[in-house]
Design an enzyme around this catalytic site. Structure first.
Site, PDB file in Angstrom:
ATOM      1  N   ALA A   1       0.851  -1.186   0.000  1.00 52.75           N
ATOM      2  CA  ALA A   1       0.000   0.000   0.000  1.00 52.75           C
ATOM      3  C   ALA A   1       0.892   1.243   0.000  1.00 52.75           C
ATOM      4  O   ALA A   1       2.079   1.186   0.330  1.00 52.75           O
ATOM      5  CB  ALA A   1      -0.928   0.003   1.211  1.00 52.75           C
TER       6      ALA A   1
ATOM      7  N   GLY B   1       0.027  -5.219   0.774  1.00 52.10           N
ATOM      8  CA  GLY B   1      -1.153  -5.200  -0.087  1.00 52.10           C
ATOM      9  C   GLY B   1      -0.926  -5.885  -1.421  1.00 52.10           C
ATOM     10  O   GLY B   1      -1.870  -6.380  -2.034  1.00 52.10           O
TER      11      GLY B   1
ATOM     12  N   GLU C   1      -1.476  -9.532  -0.742  1.00 52.22           N
ATOM     13  CA  GLU C   1      -2.920  -9.689  -0.533  1.00 52.22           C
ATOM     14  C   GLU C   1      -3.666  -9.653  -1.865  1.00 52.22           C
ATOM     15  O   GLU C   1      -4.618 -10.414  -2.089  1.00 52.22           O
ATOM     16  CB  GLU C   1      -3.417  -8.596   0.411  1.00 52.22           C
ATOM     17  CG  GLU C   1      -2.915  -8.788   1.838  1.00 52.22           C
ATOM     18  CD  GLU C   1      -3.121  -7.582   2.727  1.00 52.22           C
ATOM     19  OE1 GLU C   1      -3.584  -7.768   3.860  1.00 52.22           O
ATOM     20  OE2 GLU C   1      -2.810  -6.455   2.297  1.00 52.22           O
TER      21      GLU C   1
ATOM     22  N   GLU D   1       3.928  -5.573   7.223  1.00 51.46           N
ATOM     23  CA  GLU D   1       3.240  -4.464   7.893  1.00 51.46           C
ATOM     24  C   GLU D   1       3.723  -4.246   9.325  1.00 51.46           C
ATOM     25  O   GLU D   1       3.706  -3.116   9.829  1.00 51.46           O
ATOM     26  CB  GLU D   1       1.721  -4.710   7.889  1.00 51.46           C
ATOM     27  CG  GLU D   1       1.046  -4.600   6.537  1.00 51.46           C
ATOM     28  CD  GLU D   1       1.008  -5.915   5.776  1.00 51.46           C
ATOM     29  OE1 GLU D   1       0.286  -5.999   4.777  1.00 51.46           O
ATOM     30  OE2 GLU D   1       1.708  -6.876   6.198  1.00 51.46           O
TER      31      GLU D   1
END
Length: 260
Positions: free
Chosen positions: A66, A111, A114, A134
């Site tokens: 992200a 992300g 993911e 993260e």
């Protein structure tokens, strides 16, 4: 446009969607998540598209995570909404009625991993790295990483990747079941193209039935999943594609499926 967050190209019945922020290692900001959501909705509705390939622009990254610069200024409510935006996209991809292949050409972190895990098949270059880092930002996975990792590779590996935050090699990801296949970087396009072409030739309604049965079965008890599979199996007998497939087999010729 040069600043468009996505590049989309159709190659016959295969739609290639590329996250197009190579200067940011294809990091996912809100605009990119929204563009991806719209792109997958369009692919789902387009009858000419039978397979989707998802990748990242440039040689370094699939999606490196992200957008940290954007996340840094979010409030708790905005952070929750950002997570929900990402999770909505992942569910859309996961429940797409057409196969989605992740072409993992480089870093797939946070992300990015993911996003890849929401796809139905994952092919990685041998130079790729994947992980959920993260924890190193004082965060945890927010787009479904803790849940999809758990379902793909089990509790021990999920805790390792999420608690330590250390990226792993493509080969280790293959051993853990996170990716389906690892190929030499220079062979990645050819292999993904081969898989996409095979899927594009397959019976679209049967592909959809398989995807639905696997997703439903993964979220319910075995008996309910088996019942759902039987219903989907029976529905195939109402399709012209089933008649074409069985007739072609008996006639010893390649089938030509028409999605009806």
């Amino acid at each position: 446009m040069a600043d468009a967050p996505l590049a989309i190209i159709d190659d016959g019945a295969v739609r290639w969607i590329s996250v197009n922020r190579p200067d940011k290692l294809n990091a996912l900001n809100q605009a990119t998540l929204q563009a991806l959501d719209a792109a997958f909705e369009a692919a789902d509705l387009d009858q000419q598209v039978r397979v989707v390939v998802l990748t990242g622009a440039g040689p370094k990254a699939f999606v490196a995570g992200a957008d940290i610069a954007e996340m840094n200024g979010l409030t708790p409510v905005q952070g929750r909404d950002f997570s929900l935006l990402g999770q909505r996209l992942m569910r859309r991809i996961e429940r797409l009625r057409k196969p989605v292949i992740a072409r993992i050409n480089g870093f797939a972190l946070g992300g990015g991993l993911e996003l890849a895990m929401a796809c139905h098949l994952r092919v990685a270059a041998d130079t790729a790295k994947v992980g959920q880092p993260e924890i190193n930002l004082g965060l945890m996975p927010g787009f479904g990483g803790s849940q999809r990792l758990l379902r793909l590779c089990g509790r021990a590996a999920t805790l390792e990747l999420c608690l330590l935050g250390t990226p792993i090699s493509a080969q280790r990801a293959l051993q853990l079941g996170i990716v389906n296949e690892v190929v030499a970087a220079e062979q990645l396009d050819a292999r993904v193209g081969e898989l996409a072409a095979q899927l594009a030739r397959s019976a679209p309604l049967a592909l959809r039935g398989i995807l639905d049965a696997v997703h439903v079965g993964g979220e319910c008890a075995l008996g309910e999943g088996l019942e759902y599979e039987s219903v989907q199996f029976g529905l195939m007998f109402a399709t012209e594609d089933m008649r074409e497939g069985t007739s072609a087999f008996l006639a010893r010729r390649p089938p030509v499926f028409q999605n009806r």
